[in-house]
Each structure stands twice: as C-alpha cells, then as structure tokens.
Write an enzyme that holds these catalytic residues in place. Sequence first.
Site, short mmCIF file in Angstrom:
data_model
loop_
_atom_site.label_atom_id
_atom_site.label_comp_id
_atom_site.label_asym_id
_atom_site.label_seq_id
_atom_site.Cartn_x
_atom_site.Cartn_y
_atom_site.Cartn_z
N LYS A 184 23.21 17.32 -2.98
CA LYS A 184 22.50 16.20 -2.35
C LYS A 184 21.48 16.70 -1.32
O LYS A 184 20.34 16.23 -1.26
CB LYS A 184 23.52 15.26 -1.69
CG LYS A 184 22.92 14.18 -0.83
CD LYS A 184 22.00 13.28 -1.65
CE LYS A 184 21.06 12.51 -0.74
NZ LYS A 184 21.37 11.16 -0.55
N CYS B 266 16.81 9.83 5.54
CA CYS B 266 17.30 10.78 4.53
C CYS B 266 16.42 12.03 4.48
O CYS B 266 16.83 13.10 4.90
CB CYS B 266 17.30 10.11 3.16
SG CYS B 266 18.18 8.55 3.17
#
Length: 412
Positions: free
Chosen positions: A208, A262
């Site tokens: 991720k 993010c």
Amino acid sequence: MNEGILVHICVVGLGYIGLPTGVVLAQAGQKVTGVDKNPEVVAQVSRGELHFVEPGMEEALERVVTDGLLTASQDPVAADVFVVAVPTPFRDGHQPDLSYIEDASRAIAQVLSGGELVILESTSPPGTTAAMRDWIASERPDLDIDSIDFAHGPERVLPGRILIELVQNDRIVGGLTPRATQRAAEVYRTFCAGSVLETDARTAEAVKLVENSYRDVNIAFANELSLIADRIGVDVWEVIELANHHPRVNVLNPGPGVGGHCIAVDPWFLAHVAPDLARLITTARHVNDDKPQHVLDLIRRADLADGSTIALLGLAFKSNVDDLRGSPAIAIAQSVAETFPGSTVVAVEPFVDELPPVLRDAGIDLVDIDRAVDADLVVLLVDHDVFVDVPQRLADHTVVVDTRGQWRRPRS
Ligand code: SAJ
C-alpha cells in the site's frame, strides 16, 4: 464463510473508507455495525444521511440503513469480524501517528471473546498489524490471543470513485498467519469482483505504501517539469501529453501541490522505516510540498495594483470532492491573503457552504462564480468540472493563472 452467509461485521471508523466499506458489506448481505467516536456522525449515519460528498453513496447508504443491514454506534459491539478504518496521520517530523489505531484496538479488545477476525484497513507502517495484536493482548490478558486472527486489507480506492473501486479493484490481503489471510480473503470475496491477492501482513502494509509513493514520485516529476517548462518557455501540459504518446511513458499531471490524507502522507511512512535509503521518496515529497510556493510566485508575476481583486477557484484537495484536508489550495489561499494585504481575496468552492476558519480569519470571502469572473486575477486551484466553462465568462481585463491545465488551449 461462503458467499451469502450472514456474519456480523463491526466497522470501526465511519469516514471516507469505513462507511463505504460498511455499505458494500451490508449490500453483500452481511449485518454491519458502524462505529464512530463522533456522536454527530453516528446520528447522521443512523438516519441514513451521508456526512461527505461521494457519488452514489447517499442512495446506497439510505438503502442499507432502511433495510436494517447497517446500524451505527459510538462504541464497538461484539461481532465475528472487525474492520478498522481510522485515520493514520503523521506527527511533527513526519512520524506516523498510530494513536487512532491504538485507541480502536483497545476499544475492540473490550468486546472480544476469542475466535474473531480483526482486519486493519488503515494505511500503516510495516508492523502495525502485529502492533494491533500486541495492544489487544495487553488490554485483555485473559483472552487466548492466538485464537484471534489479524490481517491487513489496505483500502486502495480513489475518492470520487469509491463505490466502484471498492468492488472492482483487486484487493491485497495479508494476515499475521496463513489462517488469518484466508479468513480475511473470504470476507473480501463476498463483495470484491476483482482478484483478492493473498500475502502476509508486512508485505500488504508495504504494498500500500509503495503504491502511493509511486504516485507521489510521478506527480513530483510532473511538478518539477512544470518549473523547467516555465523557465524554458514551453507548455508543460502539451509536453507531457505528447511524451505520453510514447508506449512506455506515462507522466501524471502537474498541479498546485499534492494534498489529501494519502499521497501526501503515506510516502513518509516508507521513509520512516528506512530514512537513509528513501532518498527519492523524500525528495519527491519536498518537490510536491514546495509547489504552492511556485504558485505564489506566478501570482506575484501578475504585478497587481493595490485594490485589485484576486479570485481563487477551488479549495478541495482535488477535483469534484468536498474534502479540504491537507489541500494545497488552502495553504495557497492563506499565503495569498498574507502576501497581498492591499487586495480583496475571494474564493469559490461549490462543494462547501462556508470557508474553514483559517481562511475566514485571513479575510477571504466565499463567493459564487458570477462574482469571481470579474476579478483582476483568477487562479484556478482545483479542476472541478463546474469550472470548465469559466474562461468564456471572464472579464476582458482578467489575468489567469491555471495551476491545473484545465483551461489550456487545445493543440491546433
Ligand atoms: N494530483 C496531481 N496530479 C495528478 C494526480 C493527482 O497533482 O496527476 C494531486 C491531486 O490533486 C491531490 C493529490 O495529488 O491533491 C492526491 O490525489 P490522487 O487523486 O492522486 O489520490 P487520492 O489521495 O485521492 O487517492 C490515493 C489513490 N492512490 C493511488 O492512486 C495509488 C487511491 O487509490 C488510494 O486508495 C488513496 O490514495 C488512499 O486512501 O491511500
């Protein structure tokens, strides 16, 4: 667990990821309890009302709440599966702040009885899934911790396309043990049409972070190109568009900087575990963080007279969302108000009803587009679809700074 078998899933964190995840789990026929510390969020979700903007979500949420498949609570409840989707911001010095995950783990610990599955979805530094198990074990020494399975199932959906991508994207699932991986993969297979790819927890955590670091580095390359293009007098968007015709080149778009919770955060988690090695990743972060300063330089170049009006179009961190978190546009708006005290600064953001206090305090007014088109300088900060036709409406005297390339002339 086979498709269609009803399990009770407790989703902790009803934000941009937890709530849509709860909705798709409920749509897949599971019984879902959504948990959030914020009583206002719990009240809204319980009424089937959405507390952020996301295409398709309003109707989907209302449906699963009306059908009794999704309820909301302020505290975790006993369940078969727990899905943790809470924020992972960073502290000073770009150190990961895992306090939300730790708080959620300790809260879940209170309702565990053994044999459950706990899935961490929050983007986290390698080792966080194991840390969750340790927090829960220390909170509940009476539990047989080995009977509880822990896995990481990182969310990878794009705001604005969340409901589509939750279902269609491939999913990475990594457990602390093979049994945990297997159980978590079964949960995702109840709603995921993409492949569910199985690995271990530490690899899933790294994957991720790699994805978002890759995107950040690519955007930093585009942002660096925009400075070079400016100096040598070429249109960066035309250069990138033409270069991308090469079958092995795919440069992303420059902009006013990288925002959100993010892409601007996660690369630091990778840098954190190997600061001496993460040279490119760290430089990319700095290149993107410096981009708002360049936008300010472009505004200075317009050499506005005192008493001018500057209109800033868009405040969200990216197009067609209402999310202002970490938005470079907010930082730019603040700097513009400070740097040009003799000017009137107005902002247009169709996705919000009021400005954040930091901009109100800076003396900026929220206006609609009709007022902005008469400004002396218009700065496009976010390429919302509703801004596409603005150039045709601008006054003759208006100077334009387009940080997104939304209004660039089409190639003849
Ligand atoms: N941006 C640019 N140029 C581009 C693309 C984006 O300047 O070409 C800017 C945006 O304006 C925004 C920032 O980057 O300020 C981030 O936007 P984004 O659309 O790239 O990403 P997010 O933060 O909305 O979502 C990302 C996605 N990650 C990847 O595409 C690898 C999403 O799939 C993740 O689930 C999400 O991060 C997350 O939650 O981690």
